[in-house]
Design a protein around this motif. Structure first.
Motif, PDB file in Angstrom:
ATOM      1  N   ASP A  12       0.845  -1.197   0.000  1.00 47.52           N
ATOM      2  CA  ASP A  12       0.000   0.000   0.000  1.00 47.52           C
ATOM      3  C   ASP A  12       0.878   1.244   0.000  1.00 47.52           C
ATOM      4  OD1 ASP A  12      -2.798  -1.131   0.338  1.00 47.52           O
ATOM      5  OD2 ASP A  12      -1.703  -2.163   1.923  1.00 47.52           O
ATOM      6  N   LYS A  16       1.502   2.512  -7.277  1.00 48.90           N
ATOM      7  CA  LYS A  16       1.351   1.771  -8.531  1.00 48.90           C
ATOM      8  C   LYS A  16       0.093   2.176  -9.298  1.00 48.90           C
ATOM      9  CE  LYS A  16      -0.834  -1.938  -6.308  1.00 48.90           C
ATOM     10  NZ  LYS A  16      -2.119  -1.245  -6.490  1.00 48.90           N
ATOM     11  N   THR A  17      -0.937   2.555  -8.577  1.00 46.30           N
ATOM     12  CA  THR A  17      -2.172   2.937  -9.266  1.00 46.30           C
ATOM     13  C   THR A  17      -1.961   4.233 -10.066  1.00 46.30           C
ATOM     14  OG1 THR A  17      -3.362   1.805  -7.506  1.00 46.30           O
ATOM     15  CG2 THR A  17      -4.674   3.192  -8.941  1.00 46.30           C
ATOM     16  N   ARG A  51     -15.634  -7.333  -3.614  1.00 49.99           N
ATOM     17  CA  ARG A  51     -14.731  -6.270  -3.162  1.00 49.99           C
ATOM     18  C   ARG A  51     -15.399  -5.427  -2.068  1.00 49.99           C
ATOM     19  NH1 ARG A  51     -10.381  -3.185  -5.487  1.00 49.99           N
ATOM     20  NH2 ARG A  51     -10.337  -1.155  -4.494  1.00 49.99           N
ATOM     21  N   PHE A  55     -13.990  -4.985   1.833  1.00 47.50           N
ATOM     22  CA  PHE A  55     -13.491  -3.721   2.383  1.00 47.50           C
ATOM     23  C   PHE A  55     -14.484  -3.011   3.300  1.00 47.50           C
ATOM     24  CE2 PHE A  55     -10.618  -3.464  -1.586  1.00 47.50           C
ATOM     25  CZ  PHE A  55      -9.708  -4.309  -0.979  1.00 47.50           C
ATOM     26  N   PHE A  71     -11.055 -13.363  -1.532  1.00 47.52           N
ATOM     27  CA  PHE A  71     -10.154 -12.814  -2.556  1.00 47.52           C
ATOM     28  C   PHE A  71      -9.984 -13.830  -3.693  1.00 47.52           C
ATOM     29  CE2 PHE A  71      -8.349  -9.708   0.646  1.00 47.52           C
ATOM     30  CZ  PHE A  71      -8.487  -8.561  -0.128  1.00 47.52           C
ATOM     31  N   ARG A  75     -11.157 -13.549  -7.558  1.00 42.26           N
ATOM     32  CA  ARG A  75     -10.140 -13.783  -8.613  1.00 42.26           C
ATOM     33  C   ARG A  75     -10.654 -14.807  -9.618  1.00 42.26           C
ATOM     34  NH1 ARG A  75      -5.838 -14.168  -5.460  1.00 42.26           N
ATOM     35  NH2 ARG A  75      -5.815 -11.923  -5.767  1.00 42.26           N
ATOM     36  N   ARG A  97      -3.075  -5.489  -9.413  1.00 45.55           N
ATOM     37  CA  ARG A  97      -3.008  -6.613  -8.466  1.00 45.55           C
ATOM     38  C   ARG A  97      -3.522  -7.912  -9.077  1.00 45.55           C
ATOM     39  NH1 ARG A  97      -1.405  -5.051  -3.614  1.00 45.55           N
ATOM     40  NH2 ARG A  97      -1.725  -2.921  -2.923  1.00 45.55           N
ATOM     41  N   SER A 101      -0.690 -10.575  -4.688  1.00 43.67           N
ATOM     42  CA  SER A 101      -1.261  -9.803  -3.577  1.00 43.67           C
ATOM     43  C   SER A 101      -1.777 -10.733  -2.491  1.00 43.67           C
ATOM     44  CB  SER A 101      -2.423  -8.919  -4.060  1.00 43.67           C
ATOM     45  OG  SER A 101      -1.950  -7.786  -4.735  1.00 43.67           O
ATOM     46  N   SER A 102      -2.424 -11.821  -2.888  1.00 47.50           N
ATOM     47  CA  SER A 102      -2.935 -12.753  -1.876  1.00 47.50           C
ATOM     48  C   SER A 102      -1.798 -13.431  -1.132  1.00 47.50           C
ATOM     49  CB  SER A 102      -3.827 -13.821  -2.527  1.00 47.50           C
ATOM     50  OG  SER A 102      -5.106 -13.294  -2.803  1.00 47.50           O
ATOM     51  N   TYR A 105      -0.360 -10.508   1.133  1.00 50.34           N
ATOM     52  CA  TYR A 105      -1.230  -9.960   2.186  1.00 50.34           C
ATOM     53  C   TYR A 105      -1.831 -11.050   3.080  1.00 50.34           C
ATOM     54  CZ  TYR A 105      -1.100  -5.197   0.312  1.00 50.34           C
ATOM     55  OH  TYR A 105      -0.691  -3.958  -0.087  1.00 50.34           O
ATOM     56  N   GLN A 106      -2.401 -12.087   2.438  1.00 54.33           N
ATOM     57  CA  GLN A 106      -3.028 -13.121   3.281  1.00 54.33           C
ATOM     58  C   GLN A 106      -1.967 -14.121   3.770  1.00 54.33           C
ATOM     59  OE1 GLN A 106      -4.926 -11.771   0.490  1.00 54.33           O
ATOM     60  NE2 GLN A 106      -5.741 -10.662   2.260  1.00 54.33           N
ATOM     61  N   ASN A 156      -8.889   1.992   3.302  1.00 55.35           N
ATOM     62  CA  ASN A 156      -9.743   0.818   3.495  1.00 55.35           C
ATOM     63  C   ASN A 156      -9.289  -0.020   4.689  1.00 55.35           C
ATOM     64  OD1 ASN A 156      -7.866  -1.252   2.683  1.00 55.35           O
ATOM     65  ND2 ASN A 156      -8.208  -0.661   0.547  1.00 55.35           N
ATOM     66  N   LEU A 158      -7.807  -2.745   5.011  1.00 57.36           N
ATOM     67  CA  LEU A 158      -6.450  -3.299   5.034  1.00 57.36           C
ATOM     68  C   LEU A 158      -5.395  -2.221   5.236  1.00 57.36           C
ATOM     69  CD1 LEU A 158      -8.026  -5.565   2.935  1.00 57.36           C
ATOM     70  CD2 LEU A 158      -5.821  -6.555   3.475  1.00 57.36           C
TER      71      LEU A 158
HETATM   72  P1  TYD Z   1      -7.096  -0.834  -3.320  1.00 55.22           P
HETATM   73  O1  TYD Z   1      -8.032   0.185  -2.799  1.00 55.22           O
HETATM   74  O2  TYD Z   1      -7.334  -1.390  -4.658  1.00 55.22           O
HETATM   75  O3  TYD Z   1      -5.706  -0.144  -3.193  1.00 55.22           O
HETATM   76  P2  TYD Z   1      -4.307  -0.306  -3.834  1.00 55.22           P
HETATM   77  O4  TYD Z   1      -4.150   0.950  -4.634  1.00 55.22           O
HETATM   78  O5  TYD Z   1      -3.401  -0.361  -2.647  1.00 55.22           O
HETATM   79  O6  TYD Z   1      -4.252  -1.543  -4.660  1.00 55.22           O
HETATM   80  O7  TYD Z   1      -6.991  -1.943  -2.238  1.00 55.22           O
HETATM   81  C1  TYD Z   1      -6.619  -3.193  -2.460  1.00 55.22           C
HETATM   82  C2  TYD Z   1      -6.319  -3.768  -1.104  1.00 55.22           C
HETATM   83  O8  TYD Z   1      -6.634  -5.151  -1.080  1.00 55.22           O
HETATM   84  C3  TYD Z   1      -4.871  -3.636  -0.730  1.00 55.22           C
HETATM   85  O9  TYD Z   1      -4.749  -3.260   0.622  1.00 55.22           O
HETATM   86  C4  TYD Z   1      -4.348  -5.044  -0.906  1.00 55.22           C
HETATM   87  C5  TYD Z   1      -5.549  -5.889  -0.632  1.00 55.22           C
HETATM   88  N1  TYD Z   1      -5.542  -7.206  -1.319  1.00 55.22           N
HETATM   89  C6  TYD Z   1      -5.342  -8.352  -0.567  1.00 55.22           C
HETATM   90  O10 TYD Z   1      -5.150  -8.288   0.653  1.00 55.22           O
HETATM   91  N2  TYD Z   1      -5.359  -9.561  -1.207  1.00 55.22           N
HETATM   92  C7  TYD Z   1      -5.572  -9.688  -2.542  1.00 55.22           C
HETATM   93  O11 TYD Z   1      -5.583 -10.811  -3.088  1.00 55.22           O
HETATM   94  C8  TYD Z   1      -5.798  -8.489  -3.300  1.00 55.22           C
HETATM   95  C9  TYD Z   1      -6.054  -8.558  -4.766  1.00 55.22           C
HETATM   96  C10 TYD Z   1      -5.773  -7.266  -2.642  1.00 55.22           C
END
Ligand code: TYD
Length: 215
Positions: A12, A16-17, A51, A55, A71, A75, A97, A101-102, A105-106, A156, A158
């Motif tokens: 985060d 990248k966005t 989504r 969130f 997630f 996907r 993503r 990401s999974s 993050y997970q 959000n 996360l």
């Molecule tokens: P998002 O608002 O799209 O922000 P970002 O610009 O950081 O991508 O939020 C995506 C959030 O979801 C980000 O905190 C990462 C999380 N995420 C997971 O935890 N697992 C996943 O598989 C994916 C795709 C995203």
């Protein structure tokens, strides 16, 4: 024409966005419908509904495995409804993503274990993987500071996790980078945005030579 699937990854606040937006701004007028821009979780109506569940602050008590499965479910739907048909039609897909990401993050952040997360995602993706992953790297402290400064209204569930969570996420990404050096390319996202964009373009040109040069 051959299809290409490219994912954009990072902790985060890596920016990248913003980079993705800049690249799309330049490529869309040239590629038109050949460029498919999508995101996870989301990219499809059902996945976008998931989504919102993922969130929603009302779901603070969500179990970690439930989160990982949601997630993966989002996907799965995205793979079937967007990624596979677009690849078959020779499109160039940019996904904000994907499965890394999974794992980060997970698997790392939530400590479910990277292998366990790969396993449920193998079921979800059936081997659909990006040919290139651009990984935007920033130290966790920098990423968190950027979120606090720029995204006050869009933070959000996360994003609000503790610093230790974000450290684990980043280290899981760095392990992925070690494991898949051919697929995942690191970009130093602490650089000025222009330089980050230039680095991304250089890597994208390798996927389809002249993607940026020739236009
Ligand atoms: P998002 O608002 O799209 O922000 P970002 O610009 O950081 O991508 O939020 C995506 C959030 O979801 C980000 O905190 C990462 C999380 N995420 C997971 O935890 N697992 C996943 O598989 C994916 C795709 C995203």
């Amino acid at each position: 024409m051959k299809g290409h699937f490219i994912s954009f990854e990072g902790p985060d606040g890596a920016g990248k966005t913003s980079v993705l937006k800049a690249l799309v701004g330049q490529l869309q007028p040239l590629l038109g419908e050949r460029l498919v821009v999508t995101r996870e979780p989301g990219g499809d109506p059902l996945s976008e509904q998931l989504r919102r569940v993922l969130f929603d602050d009302r779901n603070k008590g969500m179990d970690d495995r439930t989160e990982a499965l949601l997630f993966a479910a989002a996907r799965r739907q995205h793979v079937v409804s967007v990624l596979e048909p677009s690849l078959a039609a020779g499109k160039i897909i940019f996904s904000d993503r994907y499965v890394d990401s999974s794992v980060a993050y997970q698997g790392g952040g939530r400590q479910l274990g990277e292998q366990a997360v790969w396993d449920i995602n193998a079921f979800a993706t059936q081997g659909v993987m990006p040919e290139l992953t651009l990984y935007f790297d920033v130290p966790s402290e920098v990423g968190i500071r950027r979120i606090a400064q720029h995204r006050q209204n869009q933070v959000n569930r996360l994003d609000r996790e503790a610093l230790s969570f974000h450290h684990r996420v980043r280290h899981a990404y760095l392990r992925l980078l070690d494991q898949y050096p051919e697929r995942i390319k690191k970009i130093d996202a602490t650089q000025p945005l222009d330089k980050v964009i230039a680095d991304a373009k250089q890597l994208l040109n390798r996927v389809e030579p002249g993607l940026f040069d020739s236009h």
